[in-house]
Design a protein around this motif. Structure first.
Motif, PDB file in Angstrom:
ATOM      1  N   VAL A  38     -33.841   5.713  49.030  1.00 23.89           N
ATOM      2  CA  VAL A  38     -33.124   6.863  47.905  1.00 23.89           C
ATOM      3  C   VAL A  38     -33.084   8.185  48.563  1.00 23.89           C
ATOM      4  O   VAL A  38     -34.152   8.607  49.061  1.00 23.89           O
ATOM      5  N   TYR A  39     -31.973   8.706  48.476  1.00 26.34           N
ATOM      6  CA  TYR A  39     -31.962  10.258  49.164  1.00 26.34           C
ATOM      7  C   TYR A  39     -32.073  11.187  47.686  1.00 26.34           C
ATOM      8  O   TYR A  39     -31.453  11.048  46.743  1.00 26.34           O
ATOM      9  N   TYR A  40     -32.740  12.229  48.127  1.00 25.34           N
ATOM     10  CA  TYR A  40     -33.045  13.170  47.310  1.00 25.34           C
ATOM     11  C   TYR A  40     -32.639  14.515  47.577  1.00 25.34           C
ATOM     12  O   TYR A  40     -32.969  14.826  48.861  1.00 25.34           O
ATOM     13  N   CYS A  41     -32.245  15.323  46.658  1.00 28.96           N
ATOM     14  CA  CYS A  41     -31.802  16.717  47.053  1.00 28.96           C
ATOM     15  C   CYS A  41     -33.033  17.446  46.302  1.00 28.96           C
ATOM     16  O   CYS A  41     -33.845  17.269  45.370  1.00 28.96           O
ATOM     17  N   ALA A  42     -33.522  18.446  47.283  1.00 24.75           N
ATOM     18  CA  ALA A  42     -34.458  19.431  46.891  1.00 24.75           C
ATOM     19  C   ALA A  42     -34.044  20.975  46.969  1.00 24.75           C
ATOM     20  O   ALA A  42     -33.042  21.471  48.042  1.00 24.75           O
ATOM     21  N   ALA A  43     -34.553  22.010  46.010  1.00 21.63           N
ATOM     22  CA  ALA A  43     -34.299  23.345  46.325  1.00 21.63           C
ATOM     23  C   ALA A  43     -35.648  24.015  46.209  1.00 21.63           C
ATOM     24  O   ALA A  43     -36.592  23.744  45.406  1.00 21.63           O
ATOM     25  N   ASP A  44     -35.591  25.369  46.564  1.00 17.91           N
ATOM     26  CA  ASP A  44     -36.527  26.314  46.538  1.00 17.91           C
ATOM     27  C   ASP A  44     -36.236  27.837  46.666  1.00 17.91           C
ATOM     28  O   ASP A  44     -35.383  27.869  47.627  1.00 17.91           O
ATOM     29  N   PRO A  45     -36.433  28.440  45.774  1.00 21.09           N
ATOM     30  CA  PRO A  45     -36.320  29.883  46.073  1.00 21.09           C
ATOM     31  C   PRO A  45     -36.722  30.762  47.269  1.00 21.09           C
ATOM     32  O   PRO A  45     -36.161  31.904  47.679  1.00 21.09           O
ATOM     33  N   ARG A  46     -37.665  30.101  47.885  1.00 21.96           N
ATOM     34  CA  ARG A  46     -38.601  30.698  49.303  1.00 21.96           C
ATOM     35  C   ARG A  46     -37.750  30.099  50.387  1.00 21.96           C
ATOM     36  O   ARG A  46     -36.985  28.981  50.218  1.00 21.96           O
ATOM     37  N   VAL A  47     -38.115  30.491  51.329  1.00 21.04           N
ATOM     38  CA  VAL A  47     -37.659  29.901  52.542  1.00 21.04           C
ATOM     39  C   VAL A  47     -38.596  28.550  52.889  1.00 21.04           C
ATOM     40  O   VAL A  47     -39.774  28.713  52.886  1.00 21.04           O
ATOM     41  N   ALA A  48     -37.946  27.372  52.664  1.00 20.31           N
ATOM     42  CA  ALA A  48     -38.803  26.013  52.798  1.00 20.31           C
ATOM     43  C   ALA A  48     -38.307  25.321  54.054  1.00 20.31           C
ATOM     44  O   ALA A  48     -37.241  25.775  54.652  1.00 20.31           O
ATOM     45  N   GLY A  49     -39.254  24.527  54.275  1.00 19.74           N
ATOM     46  CA  GLY A  49     -39.082  23.703  55.740  1.00 19.74           C
ATOM     47  C   GLY A  49     -39.144  22.075  55.667  1.00 19.74           C
ATOM     48  O   GLY A  49     -38.030  21.671  54.660  1.00 19.74           O
ATOM     49  N   THR A  50     -39.674  21.572  56.301  1.00 25.75           N
ATOM     50  CA  THR A  50     -39.653  19.987  56.381  1.00 25.75           C
ATOM     51  C   THR A  50     -40.622  19.254  55.510  1.00 25.75           C
ATOM     52  O   THR A  50     -40.391  18.151  55.459  1.00 25.75           O
ATOM     53  N   GLN A  51     -41.475  19.813  54.725  1.00 29.31           N
ATOM     54  CA  GLN A  51     -42.382  19.526  53.955  1.00 29.31           C
ATOM     55  C   GLN A  51     -42.179  19.191  52.525  1.00 29.31           C
ATOM     56  O   GLN A  51     -41.451  20.239  51.991  1.00 29.31           O
TER      57      GLN A  51
END
Length: 123
Positions: A93-106
């Motif tokens: 299952v592939y998930y899309c994610a978002a964050d208002p900050r600079v985000a990485g691999t976790q």
């Protein structure tokens, strides 16, 4: 607040291609770091790719480098994951994610998540 809706999953033969899309709602989409993660049955959710808000910085997991391409269209509030040369280990299952900050691999760096789209690869 950002809402994410993935699409484009399905059944594909090994070696084939598939493009996933993630449509986002929210006025600040263009300023968010966007990521793709995947989770196979019985396994931890793992990082696939991430793209900076302008698209100038893209990070890929080693397992997908050279096969997957992530890109975004801020005018359409959409990010994409082009998947080529699919392998038997790619189903998840592939998930899309978002964050208002600079985000990485976790995964815990991302605040917003979609419901996921299933990708199945057959040989």
């Amino acid at each position: 607040q950002v809402q994410l809706v993935e699409s484009g999953g399905g059944l594909v033969q090994a070696g084939g291609s598939l493009r996933l899309s993630c449509a986002a709602s929210g006025r600040s989409f263009s300023s968010y770091t966007m990521g793709w993660f995947r989770q196979a049955p019985g396994k931890e959710r793992e990082f696939v790719a991430a793209i900076s808000w302008k698209g100038g910085s893209i990070n890929y997991a080693e397992s997908v480098k050279g096969r997957f391409t992530m890109f975004r269209n801020n005018a359409k509030n959409t990010v994409y994951l082009q998947k080529n040369s699919l392998k038997p280990e790619d189903p998840a299952v592939y998930y899309c994610a978002a964050d208002p900050r600079v985000a990485g691999t976790q995964a815990d760096e991302y605040e917003y998540w979609g419901q996921g789209t299933q990708v199945t690869v057959f040989s």
